[in-house]
Design a protein around this motif. Structure first.
Motif, PDB file in Angstrom:
ATOM      1  N   SER A 120       0.807  -1.219   0.000  1.00  0.00           N
ATOM      2  CA  SER A 120       0.000   0.000   0.000  1.00  0.00           C
ATOM      3  C   SER A 120       0.840   1.268   0.000  1.00  0.00           C
ATOM      4  CB  SER A 120      -0.957   0.012   1.194  1.00  0.00           C
ATOM      5  OG  SER A 120      -0.248  -0.006   2.410  1.00  0.00           O
ATOM      6  N   SER A 121       2.061   1.196   0.484  1.00  0.00           N
ATOM      7  CA  SER A 121       2.886   2.406   0.557  1.00  0.00           C
ATOM      8  C   SER A 121       3.913   2.516  -0.558  1.00  0.00           C
ATOM      9  CB  SER A 121       3.596   2.485   1.912  1.00  0.00           C
ATOM     10  OG  SER A 121       4.358   1.322   2.161  1.00  0.00           O
ATOM     11  N   CYS A 122       4.061   1.479  -1.384  1.00  0.00           N
ATOM     12  CA  CYS A 122       5.012   1.574  -2.496  1.00  0.00           C
ATOM     13  C   CYS A 122       4.440   0.978  -3.780  1.00  0.00           C
ATOM     14  CB  CYS A 122       6.342   0.909  -2.141  1.00  0.00           C
ATOM     15  SG  CYS A 122       7.584   1.048  -3.464  1.00  0.00           S
ATOM     16  N   ARG A 123       4.238  -0.340  -3.803  1.00  0.00           N
ATOM     17  CA  ARG A 123       3.855  -0.961  -5.065  1.00  0.00           C
ATOM     18  C   ARG A 123       2.526  -0.422  -5.608  1.00  0.00           C
ATOM     19  NH1 ARG A 123       5.707  -5.755  -7.468  1.00  0.00           N
ATOM     20  NH2 ARG A 123       4.421  -6.374  -9.239  1.00  0.00           N
ATOM     21  N   GLN A 124       1.579  -0.096  -4.743  1.00  0.00           N
ATOM     22  CA  GLN A 124       0.303   0.414  -5.237  1.00  0.00           C
ATOM     23  C   GLN A 124       0.500   1.744  -5.974  1.00  0.00           C
ATOM     24  OE1 GLN A 124      -2.809   0.598  -2.267  1.00  0.00           O
ATOM     25  NE2 GLN A 124      -4.381   0.302  -3.827  1.00  0.00           N
TER      26      GLN A 124
END
Length: 365
Positions: A120-124
């Motif tokens: 949720s904090s990078c890949r998304q």
């Protein structure tokens, strides 16, 4: 030479938020799209926004960060255009990149407002970049987007947080270390998401580990500066999802209950998981946690987020210069403290999407 060559622009990419009461429910539906969450559950979350006048503070904070970045870039003689796109509210990233393309920009550098490693904090964010680039490609517009590395382990982020916590402990005015605790707060995520955070060939749990390591470093730095033996814990806020799904714990309110039973009288609440005072901070901490602390008789001091602190902003610009040097294939140092520097191009299997496979930009898979 322009220190951000070969990039034509720097794009600030944020989560986004509503700016009026009418935008709240459409915003929440976009955020939760594909998860089957009924409107009655979203209405409960919408209530938090309505208490703030229906306006999330995040967009105004992004505007302030844009101004601070602009000033620091100009101070260094860097004249690159500075753009802004959101994932879940206007200005949407795809519209920002489309306009950039119309103005002749073909390669941009993205700076996200999320520091840590997890889906949720990078890949998304990387998925949203990939989707925007693909949408433009379908329109016959080719644009390349790279991003700076996640910066939870960049020294400027740690130093700024350590200074802010030190100041807050001093301001709390409780000289007895046995009666004071520091609660380091971040957004809770599903345990399965944390288990798979980090590169596919790593040990997992990088999201938790980065927060835990930073909290210990801050305690050490503040303790040395103030000549104190400080105690603290990593705690979580903003849990959502079904009760049957395990999320990272303890919740900040449960933690406050526990320390009050232990006789603690003062708590310093440090939202190290967030870079600005958006809804999870303004409501979950400044309203809910503050009410819990008052009920328990705890004196609560809330630490500011890094926001537009000059040291933090300077570190962000350092990271843009670092990524541009990588793109020019120049030798680059990657300062990190605490822990190791995260790569600007994510490794295979990094922070996977556990619900559905989607293309993600700025990675090797």
């Amino acid at each position: 030479m322009d220190l951000l060559l070969p990039y034509d622009a720097l794009v600030l990419l944020s989560f986004g938020g509503p700016e009026s009461a009418e935008e709240v429910m459409p915003f929440l539906r976009r955020v939760t799209a594909g998860r089957g969450i009924p409107d009655d559950r979203l209405e409960a979350v919408a209530h938090h926004y309505h208490l703030m006048g229906g306006r999330s503070p995040i967009n105004d904070q992004n505007r302030a960060l844009l101004d601070a970045l602009h000033a620091e870039l100009r101070r260094r003689g860097i004249a690159v255009p500075l753009l802004w796109g959101n994932r879940n509210s206007e200005p949407f990233l795809v519209d920002t990149l489309r306009e950039a393309h119309e103005h002749g920009m073909r390669r941009v550098l993205v700076l996200t407002t999320s520091a840590y490693a997890s889906y949720s904090s990078c890949r998304q964010y990387r998925e949203d970049i990939a989707e925007a680039v693909a949408t433009l490609a379908d329109e016959g517009r080719t644009i390349v987007a790279d991003k700076i590395r996640q910066y939870a382990t960049h020294p400027s982020f740690a130093r700024t947080n350590a200074r802010l916590v030190t100041d807050a402990v001093r301001a709390a005015g409780q000289p007895d270390d046995a009666l004071l605790r520091v609660a380091f707060v971040t957004h809770s995520i599903p345990v399965g998401m944390d288990d798979t955070s980090g590169p596919g060939d790593g040990e997992g749990n990088l999201y938790w580990h980065q927060h835990d390591e930073l909290s210990h470093v801050i305690l050490d730095e503040a303790g040395i500066t103030l000549d104190r033996n400080l105690t603290g814990s990593l705690v979580f806020c903003s849990r959502s999802g079904p009760p049957s799904q395990p999320w990272l714990e303890p919740d900040v309110n449960d933690y406050l209950e526990g320390i009050a039973k232990d006789g603690v009288t003062d708590v310093v609440v440090a939202p190290i998981g967030f870079i600005s005072d958006h809804m999870e901070v303004r409501y979950d901490l400044d309203v809910e946690a503050a009410e819990t602390a008052e009920r328990l008789g705890l004196r609560m001091t809330r630490v500011p987020t890094v926001g537009v602190d000059p040291e933090f902003v300077s570190g962000l610009v350092d990271l843009t210069e670092e990524r541009a040097a990588e793109a020019r294939e120049e030798p680059v140092d990657h300062p990190a403290w605490p822990g190791e520097a995260m790569p600007s191009t994510c490794r295979p299997g990094c922070c996977p999407n556990l619900r559905v496979a989607k293309s993600a930009a700025c990675g090797t898979d």
